[in-house]
Write a protein that holds these residues in place. Structure first.
Motif, PDB file in Angstrom:
ATOM      1  N   ILE A 284     -10.650  -4.222  -2.164  1.00 20.42           N
ATOM      2  CA  ILE A 284      -9.468  -4.564  -2.962  1.00 20.42           C
ATOM      3  C   ILE A 284      -9.708  -4.080  -4.392  1.00 20.42           C
ATOM      4  O   ILE A 284     -10.846  -4.031  -4.856  1.00 20.42           O
ATOM      5  CB  ILE A 284      -9.171  -6.079  -2.926  1.00 20.42           C
ATOM      6  CG1 ILE A 284     -10.378  -6.891  -3.422  1.00 20.42           C
ATOM      7  CG2 ILE A 284      -8.775  -6.512  -1.528  1.00 20.42           C
ATOM      8  CD1 ILE A 284     -10.136  -8.393  -3.439  1.00 20.42           C
ATOM      9  N   ALA A 285      -8.643  -3.699  -5.057  1.00 16.59           N
ATOM     10  CA  ALA A 285      -8.809  -3.105  -6.388  1.00 16.59           C
ATOM     11  C   ALA A 285      -7.569  -3.351  -7.230  1.00 16.59           C
ATOM     12  O   ALA A 285      -6.487  -3.583  -6.692  1.00 16.59           O
ATOM     13  CB  ALA A 285      -9.041  -1.598  -6.260  1.00 16.59           C
ATOM     14  N   TRP A 286      -7.776  -3.323  -8.539  1.00 16.86           N
ATOM     15  CA  TRP A 286      -6.627  -3.406  -9.439  1.00 16.86           C
ATOM     16  C   TRP A 286      -6.909  -2.650 -10.718  1.00 16.86           C
ATOM     17  O   TRP A 286      -8.057  -2.338 -11.014  1.00 16.86           O
ATOM     18  CB  TRP A 286      -6.239  -4.853  -9.727  1.00 16.86           C
ATOM     19  CG  TRP A 286      -7.158  -5.597 -10.651  1.00 16.86           C
ATOM     20  CD1 TRP A 286      -6.982  -5.790 -11.988  1.00 16.86           C
ATOM     21  CD2 TRP A 286      -8.381  -6.258 -10.319  1.00 16.86           C
ATOM     22  NE1 TRP A 286      -8.019  -6.527 -12.493  1.00 16.86           N
ATOM     23  CE2 TRP A 286      -8.887  -6.836 -11.489  1.00 16.86           C
ATOM     24  CE3 TRP A 286      -9.095  -6.414  -9.127  1.00 16.86           C
ATOM     25  CZ2 TRP A 286     -10.086  -7.542 -11.523  1.00 16.86           C
ATOM     26  CZ3 TRP A 286     -10.287  -7.129  -9.152  1.00 16.86           C
ATOM     27  CH2 TRP A 286     -10.766  -7.685 -10.343  1.00 16.86           C
ATOM     28  N   GLY A 287      -5.847  -2.332 -11.420  1.00 16.92           N
ATOM     29  CA  GLY A 287      -6.002  -1.579 -12.659  1.00 16.92           C
ATOM     30  C   GLY A 287      -4.907  -1.907 -13.645  1.00 16.92           C
ATOM     31  O   GLY A 287      -3.823  -2.362 -13.267  1.00 16.92           O
ATOM     32  N   LEU A 288      -5.230  -1.696 -14.916  1.00 20.69           N
ATOM     33  CA  LEU A 288      -4.241  -1.838 -15.975  1.00 20.69           C
ATOM     34  C   LEU A 288      -4.704  -1.005 -17.155  1.00 20.69           C
ATOM     35  O   LEU A 288      -5.842  -0.538 -17.160  1.00 20.69           O
ATOM     36  CB  LEU A 288      -4.031  -3.303 -16.376  1.00 20.69           C
ATOM     37  CG  LEU A 288      -5.218  -4.110 -16.882  1.00 20.69           C
ATOM     38  CD1 LEU A 288      -4.736  -5.221 -17.784  1.00 20.69           C
ATOM     39  CD2 LEU A 288      -5.985  -4.715 -15.716  1.00 20.69           C
ATOM     40  N   SER A 289      -3.843  -0.807 -18.132  1.00 27.01           N
ATOM     41  CA  SER A 289      -4.292  -0.035 -19.290  1.00 27.01           C
ATOM     42  C   SER A 289      -4.833  -0.986 -20.343  1.00 27.01           C
ATOM     43  O   SER A 289      -4.446  -2.147 -20.398  1.00 27.01           O
ATOM     44  CB  SER A 289      -3.150   0.811 -19.855  1.00 27.01           C
ATOM     45  OG  SER A 289      -2.461   0.119 -20.864  1.00 27.01           O
ATOM     46  N   LEU A 290      -5.756  -0.481 -21.150  1.00 25.15           N
ATOM     47  CA  LEU A 290      -6.319  -1.298 -22.233  1.00 25.15           C
ATOM     48  C   LEU A 290      -5.372  -1.321 -23.428  1.00 25.15           C
ATOM     49  O   LEU A 290      -5.302  -2.304 -24.155  1.00 25.15           O
ATOM     50  CB  LEU A 290      -7.672  -0.694 -22.648  1.00 25.15           C
ATOM     51  CG  LEU A 290      -8.430  -1.351 -23.804  1.00 25.15           C
ATOM     52  CD1 LEU A 290      -8.826  -2.785 -23.451  1.00 25.15           C
ATOM     53  CD2 LEU A 290      -9.684  -0.553 -24.149  1.00 25.15           C
TER      54      LEU A 290
ATOM     55  N   SER B 262      -2.174  -3.086  -8.214  1.00 29.45           N
ATOM     56  CA  SER B 262      -3.290  -3.516  -7.379  1.00 29.45           C
ATOM     57  C   SER B 262      -3.045  -3.102  -5.945  1.00 29.45           C
ATOM     58  O   SER B 262      -1.948  -2.670  -5.595  1.00 29.45           O
ATOM     59  CB  SER B 262      -3.410  -5.030  -7.460  1.00 29.45           C
ATOM     60  OG  SER B 262      -2.272  -5.629  -6.863  1.00 29.45           O
ATOM     61  N   GLY B 263      -4.066  -3.247  -5.124  1.00 27.45           N
ATOM     62  CA  GLY B 263      -3.876  -2.929  -3.716  1.00 27.45           C
ATOM     63  C   GLY B 263      -5.164  -2.986  -2.927  1.00 27.45           C
ATOM     64  O   GLY B 263      -6.234  -3.266  -3.472  1.00 27.45           O
ATOM     65  N   VAL B 264      -5.026  -2.718  -1.629  1.00 29.19           N
ATOM     66  CA  VAL B 264      -6.160  -2.660  -0.717  1.00 29.19           C
ATOM     67  C   VAL B 264      -6.328  -1.189  -0.352  1.00 29.19           C
ATOM     68  O   VAL B 264      -5.366  -0.554   0.099  1.00 29.19           O
ATOM     69  CB  VAL B 264      -5.873  -3.492   0.558  1.00 29.19           C
ATOM     70  CG1 VAL B 264      -7.085  -3.479   1.473  1.00 29.19           C
ATOM     71  CG2 VAL B 264      -5.463  -4.915   0.194  1.00 29.19           C
ATOM     72  N   PHE B 265      -7.528  -0.622  -0.581  1.00 29.11           N
ATOM     73  CA  PHE B 265      -7.724   0.805  -0.295  1.00 29.11           C
ATOM     74  C   PHE B 265      -7.452   1.093   1.179  1.00 29.11           C
ATOM     75  O   PHE B 265      -7.804   0.314   2.067  1.00 29.11           O
ATOM     76  CB  PHE B 265      -9.134   1.248  -0.666  1.00 29.11           C
ATOM     77  CG  PHE B 265      -9.344   1.425  -2.148  1.00 29.11           C
ATOM     78  CD1 PHE B 265      -8.414   2.107  -2.931  1.00 29.11           C
ATOM     79  CD2 PHE B 265     -10.477   0.923  -2.764  1.00 29.11           C
ATOM     80  CE1 PHE B 265      -8.607   2.280  -4.301  1.00 29.11           C
ATOM     81  CE2 PHE B 265     -10.679   1.094  -4.136  1.00 29.11           C
ATOM     82  CZ  PHE B 265      -9.742   1.765  -4.905  1.00 29.11           C
TER      83      PHE B 265
ATOM     84  N   VAL C 293     -12.913  -3.544  -8.743  1.00 30.72           N
ATOM     85  CA  VAL C 293     -12.997  -3.215  -7.310  1.00 30.72           C
ATOM     86  C   VAL C 293     -13.924  -4.231  -6.630  1.00 30.72           C
ATOM     87  O   VAL C 293     -14.988  -4.535  -7.160  1.00 30.72           O
ATOM     88  CB  VAL C 293     -13.596  -1.797  -7.113  1.00 30.72           C
ATOM     89  CG1 VAL C 293     -13.751  -1.467  -5.631  1.00 30.72           C
ATOM     90  CG2 VAL C 293     -12.758  -0.737  -7.804  1.00 30.72           C
ATOM     91  N   VAL C 294     -13.508  -4.769  -5.474  1.00 33.44           N
ATOM     92  CA  VAL C 294     -14.383  -5.640  -4.697  1.00 33.44           C
ATOM     93  C   VAL C 294     -14.444  -5.095  -3.272  1.00 33.44           C
ATOM     94  O   VAL C 294     -13.400  -4.832  -2.665  1.00 33.44           O
ATOM     95  CB  VAL C 294     -13.865  -7.097  -4.639  1.00 33.44           C
ATOM     96  CG1 VAL C 294     -14.874  -7.991  -3.912  1.00 33.44           C
ATOM     97  CG2 VAL C 294     -13.578  -7.645  -6.032  1.00 33.44           C
TER      98      VAL C 294
ATOM     99  N   LYS D  36     -19.105  -5.782  -6.351  1.00 31.16           N
ATOM    100  CA  LYS D  36     -17.965  -5.956  -7.268  1.00 31.16           C
ATOM    101  C   LYS D  36     -18.220  -5.017  -8.438  1.00 31.16           C
ATOM    102  O   LYS D  36     -19.251  -5.084  -9.081  1.00 31.16           O
ATOM    103  CB  LYS D  36     -17.868  -7.410  -7.749  1.00 31.16           C
ATOM    104  CG  LYS D  36     -17.512  -8.369  -6.625  1.00 31.16           C
ATOM    105  CD  LYS D  36     -17.026  -9.718  -7.121  1.00 31.16           C
ATOM    106  CE  LYS D  36     -18.126 -10.529  -7.740  1.00 31.16           C
ATOM    107  NZ  LYS D  36     -17.972 -11.992  -7.487  1.00 31.16           N
ATOM    108  N   TYR D  37     -17.288  -4.098  -8.664  1.00 31.77           N
ATOM    109  CA  TYR D  37     -17.453  -3.083  -9.692  1.00 31.77           C
ATOM    110  C   TYR D  37     -16.315  -3.172 -10.713  1.00 31.77           C
ATOM    111  O   TYR D  37     -15.195  -3.573 -10.379  1.00 31.77           O
ATOM    112  CB  TYR D  37     -17.362  -1.680  -9.072  1.00 31.77           C
ATOM    113  CG  TYR D  37     -18.531  -1.251  -8.218  1.00 31.77           C
ATOM    114  CD1 TYR D  37     -19.843  -1.510  -8.598  1.00 31.77           C
ATOM    115  CD2 TYR D  37     -18.303  -0.538  -7.034  1.00 31.77           C
ATOM    116  CE1 TYR D  37     -20.906  -1.068  -7.806  1.00 31.77           C
ATOM    117  CE2 TYR D  37     -19.351  -0.102  -6.249  1.00 31.77           C
ATOM    118  CZ  TYR D  37     -20.653  -0.373  -6.637  1.00 31.77           C
ATOM    119  OH  TYR D  37     -21.687   0.066  -5.871  1.00 31.77           O
TER     120      TYR D  37
END
Lengths: 464, 580
Positions: free
Chosen positions: A422-428, A402-405, A343-344, A316-317
């Protein structure tokens, strides 16, 4: 403070009368100017409930300068009369034989404080002639207070070491504090609000068992930023209009050669169950150095590294760091911003798992109502936009992606077939602007920051 | 990507929900009247239509949803209101197929071409507008602003095949371009369109080529000069019955997709709906290919694959039904173990089983999937450099300094001239395509950002004490990209007096925090240094464990001036990576 003598004389007078005394009366009985008495009243008031003083105003008549002259020397007419020599003027010119100087008498009456003996009409007549004037005097009606005493006790402003040592504080009276005033601001340094929010997001990831990725490489090759993510070379994101390219150093070297060949093949011919994009993949495009457009470039490097391990271990990163876009700037968009990414990687992860992890993550941000919208992203499939219900706006707002690579990204790296990532992102910046109520991003990020805002910003608790 | 669909729904909420589920975004509900009144004022809008328009964002890979025809078809199939049509390529009713002959000259500029015919089509003003609009949208995205593919559509009844796709010197091409009254040579046209707000963006694609692409009919009539403009002669109108479509390209795969998209979308309006008349393309080597491809592909996958990737537990039959609703006609194999999925020519986005899996999940409803917690067990670790940074930030604030957050990109002037340094000595990385000077280089020091922050806050009470711990970027041949980040700590003290002792005290405090004692050998010390950024005699170099880690000092008055500051200022600038 008025001198103690006056204060005590004042208090003695107040002590003698029943029901109070006017400050003007005090002034005349002490033979001092009224203003001195007013000062004394205020000084006594500052000592606490010794006296009560109610302000009132009274009117009285006073002579003007001209009026005073007449009161002393007689009216103009009388003075003319007196000025005539015994023999000097002919009778015909002088109509009266003798005069009574009425004006002078009236003015003298006022001067002696008997203005009430004159009729209003008479006083107004004299006022018109600018000999009299009506004056309003503000005075105090002084009565005993709940703490009345004829002796003045000086109040102390602050407790001193000497008082503590001698015990004299026991006898002292202390001046009351004004609790309505603001305190003195402490001499302190301050953390930047965006960095405070970053600290909280780091904390959340660490609480969830995520390991921080080394994202201290702003310069990235197109290979790791795009190609390794199965983002085709003609993709609009790779356009000059969207990405900052470097002129120096313009190109990257030293790619893992077998991996690069596998990436080339999956783009141009397909493989791993994929049709591929069927175009002429060029190493020259992959070599171009850029300012990374997302931290997912680092995730790709980390996943490639993971795939080189003898045996796969789940990971898990997370990372929170700067990314760069050569976009049109406005009140909410800058050329650089911070991307938060999680990321997992493990065997058998499902889309339901991704939603579950996102639910846990956003719950820690105080967001519990989530829904997911299908979306498109070149390197994830399925891809989901994350929406949360915003009570203030009364609608669903997008809070992340988000999504699955895709297998075309993972399998060429050498990750085992059954492993899903699986991974996700957002802005700070966006959650920070919402948190601190900032509308223009330039007030938050960059040198145009308003330091007062930094000084005044509260602690950051994302879940409250 | 926008789409305007002119239909009224039972309720806007219902339509919004449907869009959300289907991965579309209902951007706005408006009307022509609203749009004109917003852009040009109420007066101009009074004549405009007030029919409700739904402005919809479509995912970038779903070309089949770009026009009203495709969007409605997709949603109706999704809602089980109709079955997905089957698109077929047919022979012409009379005579031979239309033929497009590619000559060898095209190889240098735009080597590929594909073609097809829409026979007996009935346009209405709405359909015609939609047809033109779809071409424009395809040109903008998959065609990459006509660089990869350019589309030409022609009234087949005004021209006669076979057609020749060739390339000629610009002065040898003469024709009357679309909507013009006279003939121009290609050279003249390129000059003529320099000022055209729309076409000028495409000129660069062929401008410097010795030969320009051009398509002629058998009588020498110019159909088009791709990717710039069509000829006026063959232009289509709302009354056109037979449309000849050609796509010229540098990327054949995309040309085939574009052609398939146009014919699958608009064959709906042909007398024989969803049929497309074939055309033959002859290559310079004599090879002949028939278009449009309209290829159907079958993928076979198991219910288990879908269930285990999505996290649901559906039967093969139910999954087949879900996929069929996504225009992916599916059937369970006779032994019941697998699902055969047919991918139609409209779904060029489906290139892997995972794309089918996503469609199954969409049809199932993302929000109907049970949210689960993965059992992945891991122990968290902080990145050591960030851990140190976090700890130091807190202690610098405790020491009375306020944190700034400045940009990583800046102008060359910021890191060189303004600091009285030579740009060549900075080891800066340079950006090739900055839109403004603010983005010419990545910063090589945090100092200019802090000085600019001071300048923007000159009205604040003095002293101003700022710090930042962040990365700068330096050229470094030893890395794969030729550059690396370096984590720096920079602080400034700005007051009526220079305050060297304040910034020096901060250095002592930082060293104390890092457990480095004063001393020559295993500790830290400072030593007078020459540095053009600093006031002569007021700068020292900082050494820790015998290595230089940075500088501190009173800034040079010219540096103070160049950042539009007025007070003395001292600064500390060190690399913290040696302390890991």
């Amino acid at each position: 403070m008025a001198d103690t003598g006056i204060l005590e004389s004042l208090l003695r007078l107040v002590d003698k009368v029943d029901g109070g005394i006017d400050s003007q009366v005090v002034a005349s009985s002490l033979g001092v100017d009224h203003q001195v008495v007013v000062g004394a009243v205020k000084s006594v008031q500052a000592l606490g409930e010794v006296i009560e003083a109610e302000q009132r105003s009274s009117k009285h008549w006073e002579l003007t300068g001209e009026g005073q002259e007449i009161a002393e020397q007689g009216s103009h007419e009388a003075r003319v009369f007196k000025a005539i020599p015994e023999e000097g003027l002919s009778q015909s010119q002088l109509m009266v034989e003798s005069i009574e100087d009425v004006v002078r008498k009236k003015l003298q009456q006022v001067q002696m404080g008997h203005s009430s003996q004159l009729e209003e009409k008479e006083k107004n007549e004299l006022k018109k002639r600018k000999l009299l004037t009506e004056v309003t005097v503000k005075s105090y009606w002084i009565t005993k207070g709940s703490n009345f005493s004829t002796i003045i006790t000086k109040q102390e402003t602050e407790l001193t070491p000497e008082m503590i040592a001698s015990g004299s504080w026991k006898e002292k009276k202390f001046k009351p504090y004004n609790f309505d005033a603001m305190g003195v601001a402490p001499d302190s340094g301050h953390l930047h609000p965006l960095m405070k929010v970053r600290t909280q997001f780091r904390q959340i990831f660490l609480e969830m068992g995520f390991t921080e990725m080394p994202t201290n490489n702003f310069i990235e090759s197109s290979f790791w930023n795009f190609d390794s993510l199965f983002q085709p070379q003609q993709h609009p994101a790779r356009d000059q209009h969207d990405t900052f390219f470097l002129s120096d150093p313009a190109v990257a070297h030293d790619f893992p050669q077998d991996y690069l060949e596998r990436v080339k093949k999956v783009h141009s011919e397909g493989g791993y169950g994929s049709q591929g994009y069927k175009y002429d993949w060029k190493i020259e495009e992959a070599q171009k150095n850029i300012l990374r457009t997302h931290t997912t470039a680092v995730s790709a490097r980390m996943l490639y590294k993971l795939a080189q391990q003898e045996e796969f271990t789940p990971v898990k990163y997370f990372s929170i760091d700067r990314v760069f876009r050569n976009e049109t700037l406005d009140a909410t968009h800058l050329a650089e911003f911070h991307q938060i990414e999680g990321v997992v990687a493990d065997y058998g992860l499902t889309l339901g798992d991704l939603m579950g992890v996102l639910h846990q993550f956003f719950t820690k941000l105080g967001i519990t109502k989530l829904r997911f919208k299908p979306a498109y992203n070149p390197y994830t499939e399925p891809s989901m936009e994350v929406f949360s219900y915003h009570k203030g706006l009364n609608k669903w707002v997008e809070v992340g992606n988000s999504g699955v690579f895709r297998p075309e990204m993972l399998l060429p790296m050498g990750l085992p077939e059954g492993v899903s990532v699986i991974a996700w992102g957002l802005s700070l910046e966006r959650p920070t602007m919402i948190k601190y109520g900032i509308n223009n991003i330039r007030e938050l990020v960059g040198h145009k920051v308003n330091l007062q805002m930094v000084y005044d910003s509260p602690v950051c608790r994302l879940d409250s | 990507m926008k789409d305007f669909s002119k239909r009224s729904f039972r309720s806007d909420e219902e339509f919004d929900e449907l869009c959300f589920e289907f991965g579309l975004e209902l951007d706005e509900i408006t009307s022509e009247k609203d749009i004109i009144s917003r852009e040009q004022g109420d007066q101009k809008a009074s004549e405009a239509s007030d029919v409700v328009l739904y402005k919809i964002d479509v995912p970038a890979n779903r070309y089949d949803l770009l026009c009203l025809e495709g969007l409605v078809r997709g949603l109706q199939v999704f809602k089980d209101k109709m079955e997905a049509p089957r698109y077929s390529r047919v022979n012409p009713l009379n005579g031979d197929p239309q033929r497009l002959i590619i000559t060898g000259e095209t190889a240098s500029v735009r080597p590929h071409a594909v073609a097809a015919v829409l026979r007996n089509i009935t346009f209405t003003p709405e359909r015609y507008d939609s047809f033109i609009e779809l071409q424009e949208k395809l040109h903008q995205n998959i065609c990459r602003r006509r660089t990869l593919v350019a589309i030409g559509t022609h009234d087949l009844d005004t021209i006669s095949g076979p057609f020749t796709y060739t390339a000629k010197a610009p002065d040898d091409i003469r024709f009357k371009p679309l909507n013009q009254n006279q003939e121009y040579s290609a050279t003249q046209l390129m000059g003529f369109y320099k000022t055209d707000s729309h076409l000028r963006h495409y000129l660069h694609i062929i401008e410097d080529e010795p030969l320009y692409p051009v398509i002629y009919d058998s009588n020498g009539i110019v159909l088009s000069m791709p990717p710039i403009i069509n000829g006026d002669h063959s232009k289509i109108s709302v009354n056109t019955k037979n449309v000849f479509i050609e796509c010229t390209a540098t990327d054949l795969t995309k040309a085939k997709i574009v052609l398939d998209m146009i014919v699958t979308m608009f064959s709906e309006h042909c007398d024989q709906p969803f049929t497309v008349e074939e055309a033959e393309v002859v290559y310079p080597d004599g090879r002949m290919v028939t278009y449009p491809e309209l290829a159907y592909r079958t993928e076979t996958l198991s219910a288990d694959y879908i269930n285990s990737k999505v996290g649901i537990n559906e039967t093969a039959e139910s999954i087949a039904q879900l996929l069929t609703r996504m225009c992916l006609k599916s059937e369970v194999t006779s032994d019941g173990a697998e699902i055969q999925v047919e991918i139609p020519p409209t779904r060029s986005d489906v290139i892997h089983a995972c794309d089918i899996m996503e469609d199954a999940a969409m049809a199932y409803g993302f929000n109907n999937i049970t949210r689960t917690t993965p059992r992945t067990y891991t122990v968290a670790n902080q990145f050591p450099l960030n851990k140190l940074t976090e700890l130091l930030r807190l202690d610098l604030a405790t020491a009375g300094f306020t944190e700034a957050l400045t940009f990583a990109l800046c102008s060359q002037e910021d890191i060189a001239d303004k600091l009285q340094k030579n740009l060549k000595d900075t080891k800066a990385v340079h950006i090739s395509n900055p839109k403004t000077a603010e983005f010419q280089v990545a910063r090589t020091t945090l100092l200019p950002g802090l000085l600019k922050t001071l300048a923007a806050n000159r009205k604040m009470p003095l002293p101003l004490k700022l710090f930042e711990i962040s990365d700068v970027v330096l050229r470094d041949e030893s890395t794969d990209v030729g550059a690396r980040n370096s984590r720096r700590l920079c602080a400034v003290y700005y007051n009526k007096t220079p305050g060297f002792e304040v910034i020096h005290g901060l250095l002592d405090r930082v060293m104390q925090l890092l457990e480095v004692k004063p001393g020559r050998n295993h500790g830290y010390y400072i030593q007078a240094a020459e540095d053009s950024t600093y006031f002569p005699g007021r700068c020292a170099e900082i050494f820790s464990h015998g290595k230089s880690i940075g500088r501190l000092g009173v800034l040079h008055p010219d540096v103070i001036n160049s950042f539009e500051l007025t007070m003395p200022c001292s600064a500390l600038d060190i690399d913290i990576e040696p302390f890991l």
